[in-house]
Design a protein around this motif. Structure first.
Motif, PDB file in Angstrom:
ATOM      1  N   UNK A 156      -5.479  13.388  18.318  1.00 20.10           N
ATOM      2  CA  UNK A 156      -6.242  14.626  18.509  1.00 20.10           C
ATOM      3  C   UNK A 156      -6.790  15.125  17.177  1.00 20.10           C
ATOM      4  N   UNK A 157      -7.671  16.101  17.238  1.00 18.64           N
ATOM      5  CA  UNK A 157      -8.300  16.625  16.025  1.00 18.64           C
ATOM      6  C   UNK A 157      -7.266  17.175  15.046  1.00 18.64           C
ATOM      7  N   UNK A 158      -6.190  17.773  15.546  1.00 19.22           N
ATOM      8  CA  UNK A 158      -5.172  18.347  14.661  1.00 19.22           C
ATOM      9  C   UNK A 158      -4.585  17.313  13.705  1.00 19.22           C
ATOM     10  N   UNK A 159      -4.643  16.056  14.082  1.00 24.14           N
ATOM     11  CA  UNK A 159      -4.084  14.994  13.234  1.00 24.14           C
ATOM     12  C   UNK A 159      -4.778  14.961  11.876  1.00 24.14           C
ATOM     13  N   UNK A 160      -6.114  14.941  11.866  1.00 25.14           N
ATOM     14  CA  UNK A 160      -6.834  14.900  10.590  1.00 25.14           C
ATOM     15  C   UNK A 160      -6.758  16.244   9.884  1.00 25.14           C
ATOM     16  N   UNK A 161      -6.697  17.348  10.641  1.00 26.33           N
ATOM     17  CA  UNK A 161      -6.554  18.661  10.008  1.00 26.33           C
ATOM     18  C   UNK A 161      -5.230  18.751   9.252  1.00 26.33           C
ATOM     19  N   UNK A 162      -4.160  18.256   9.863  1.00 31.10           N
ATOM     20  CA  UNK A 162      -2.850  18.300   9.214  1.00 31.10           C
ATOM     21  C   UNK A 162      -2.799  17.383   7.997  1.00 31.10           C
ATOM     22  N   UNK A 163      -3.384  16.192   8.110  1.00 29.13           N
ATOM     23  CA  UNK A 163      -3.437  15.279   6.969  1.00 29.13           C
ATOM     24  C   UNK A 163      -4.194  15.901   5.806  1.00 29.13           C
ATOM     25  N   UNK A 164      -5.319  16.505   6.117  1.00 25.76           N
ATOM     26  CA  UNK A 164      -6.154  17.121   5.086  1.00 25.76           C
ATOM     27  C   UNK A 164      -5.407  18.265   4.399  1.00 25.76           C
ATOM     28  N   UNK A 165      -4.730  19.103   5.190  1.00 27.43           N
ATOM     29  CA  UNK A 165      -3.963  20.210   4.614  1.00 27.43           C
ATOM     30  C   UNK A 165      -2.847  19.696   3.713  1.00 27.43           C
ATOM     31  N   UNK A 166      -2.171  18.646   4.145  1.00 24.13           N
ATOM     32  CA  UNK A 166      -1.092  18.075   3.334  1.00 24.13           C
ATOM     33  C   UNK A 166      -1.637  17.534   2.015  1.00 24.13           C
ATOM     34  N   UNK A 167      -2.779  16.875   2.056  1.00 24.80           N
ATOM     35  CA  UNK A 167      -3.405  16.340   0.851  1.00 24.80           C
ATOM     36  C   UNK A 167      -3.743  17.474  -0.114  1.00 24.80           C
ATOM     37  N   UNK A 168      -4.275  18.570   0.410  1.00 21.11           N
ATOM     38  CA  UNK A 168      -4.634  19.706  -0.434  1.00 21.11           C
ATOM     39  C   UNK A 168      -3.405  20.355  -1.053  1.00 21.11           C
ATOM     40  N   UNK A 169      -2.256  20.225  -0.425  1.00 21.13           N
ATOM     41  CA  UNK A 169      -1.007  20.742  -0.990  1.00 21.13           C
ATOM     42  C   UNK A 169      -0.419  19.800  -2.036  1.00 21.13           C
ATOM     43  N   UNK A 170      -1.085  18.670  -2.247  1.00 19.79           N
ATOM     44  CA  UNK A 170      -0.594  17.714  -3.236  1.00 19.79           C
ATOM     45  C   UNK A 170       0.389  16.716  -2.693  1.00 19.79           C
ATOM     46  N   UNK A 171       0.547  16.649  -1.375  1.00 16.94           N
ATOM     47  CA  UNK A 171       1.464  15.702  -0.757  1.00 16.94           C
ATOM     48  C   UNK A 171       0.789  14.352  -0.532  1.00 16.94           C
ATOM     49  N   UNK A 172       1.562  13.307  -0.543  1.00 11.87           N
ATOM     50  CA  UNK A 172       1.035  11.986  -0.206  1.00 11.87           C
ATOM     51  C   UNK A 172       0.860  11.892   1.302  1.00 11.87           C
ATOM     52  N   UNK A 173      -0.272  11.349   1.729  1.00 12.62           N
ATOM     53  CA  UNK A 173      -0.526  11.210   3.155  1.00 12.62           C
ATOM     54  C   UNK A 173      -0.583   9.735   3.524  1.00 12.62           C
ATOM     55  N   UNK A 174      -0.370   9.439   4.794  1.00  9.95           N
ATOM     56  CA  UNK A 174      -0.443   8.069   5.280  1.00  9.95           C
ATOM     57  C   UNK A 174      -0.629   8.107   6.785  1.00  9.95           C
ATOM     58  N   UNK A 175      -1.148   7.047   7.376  1.00 14.26           N
ATOM     59  CA  UNK A 175      -1.342   7.021   8.822  1.00 14.26           C
ATOM     60  C   UNK A 175      -0.021   6.994   9.567  1.00 14.26           C
ATOM     61  N   UNK A 176      -0.040   7.553  10.766  1.00 20.22           N
ATOM     62  CA  UNK A 176       1.146   7.568  11.625  1.00 20.22           C
ATOM     63  C   UNK A 176       1.008   6.472  12.677  1.00 20.22           C
TER      64      UNK A 176
END
Length: 317
Positions: free
Chosen positions: A297-317
């Motif tokens: 769902x759309x929230x998936x990319x929104x959450x990834x983007x927010x995590x990236x902006x917080x300086x967290x490492x992101x990866x696909x689920x």
């Protein structure tokens, strides 16, 4: 001669000597190991670009009428004969021999992704004067007005020393992928003429179960445009159209309505909506074709983007 594994798809209009500079740079750093496809989008400057293609062993395609970079690049991906592709702007510089091998190896390791390299900002003539290097991008989904919404935002922080790093959005004018993957997620289908390509394909890649990644070991120089802007006509209305189209293809109706209301507040809105109405069936078709391959769902990319902006490492689920 062994068939190259990578095609450089270069779409341009009225770029003058920079087309030759870019083709020469590829040949000097990669030899014949990259197939170069030059797509002349109806240039009117009188330069003999076909002779440039001949000098550097490039394939050459001339659009008799201007169709814009989204269509031209999608056409280039379809016309490429190699397993991998890289979309390059026509004003680039290359600094390391054999950079194509790094890109091919990385794509082989994870073919279900879109990639960009580090981007060195150059002045006119290809001079580097110490600007901040771009390391991919995040996305601004909703801002106070439509001009700033659905917009990539440079990441200027280094993410790793080597290898690849996950990023929300590709940026920099150098976008590599497995050709079959790019076409499989629909590429730039739905967009028209100029603007917004990065946001659309990046979100599609994440929502379809893939990812976007920064190639840390390759840096490519890019002469970014000055106040004159891009050499395609009607840029503003088409850029607005493409952002609205991105929302229509990928987001739920309430979000689309939000962006539509934002666009209505702009003076260019009537022109953009006119384009949208004339191409509504293409947009509807692009949305319908994406749904079967959508995994999140759309929230998936929104959450990834927010995590990236917080300086967290992101990866696909």
């Amino acid at each position: 001669m062994t068939m190259p594994k990578l095609t450089a798809v270069i779409c341009f209009a009225n770029e003058g000597e920079e087309v030759e500079n870019t083709a020469r740079g590829i040949r000097e750093t990669c030899g014949d190991a990259v197939d170069i496809l030059l797509i002349n989008d109806a240039s009117t400057d009188g330069l003999d670009y076909e002779s440039v293609a001949d000098r550097y062993g490039c394939r050459y395609l001339l659009n008799e009428e201007q169709i814009g970079p989204a269509h031209a690049r999608h056409k280039g991906a379809s016309w490429a004969k190699t397993e991998n592709i890289i979309f390059l702007d026509s004003h680039m510089r290359f600094y390391a021999d054999g950079w194509h091998r790094i890109i091919n190896d990385i794509i082989d390791n994870d073919p279900n992704a879109l990639y960009c390299t580090r981007s060195r900002p150059l002045q006119r003539g290809g001079l580097y004067e110490g600007g901040v290097v771009g390391h991919g991008a995040s996305l601004v989904f909703k801002a106070e007005d439509f001009n700033k919404s659905l917009q990539p935002k440079w990441n200027t922080n280094s993410l790793a020393v080597s290898g690849t790093s996950y990023i929300p959005c590709i940026l920099g004018g150098n976008y590599a992928s497995r050709r079959a993957y790019f076409l499989g997620i629909g590429g730039y289908r739905g967009l028209h003429r100029y603007g917004g390509e990065e946001a659309l394909v990046s979100i599609k890649s994440w929502l379809s179960g893939g990812s976007c990644q920064l190639i840390e070991d390759v840096e490519i120089g890019h002469i970014y445009r000055d106040a004159k802007g891009a050499p395609w006509s009607g840029n503003i209305k088409y850029y607005h159209f493409n952002k609205l189209t991105t929302a229509a293809i990928l987001f739920d109706p309430p979000d689309f309505d939000h962006y539509k209301a934002q666009l209505k507040a702009l003076p260019e809105a009537p022109h953009a909506f006119k384009v949208y109405e004339s191409r509504r069936h293409f947009v509807t078709r692009a949305r319908r074709m994406f749904q079967p391959i959508r995994r999140h769902p759309t929230d998936y990319i929104l959450d990834l983007n927010d995590a990236f902006l917080r300086g967290e490492k992101i990866s696909p689920v």
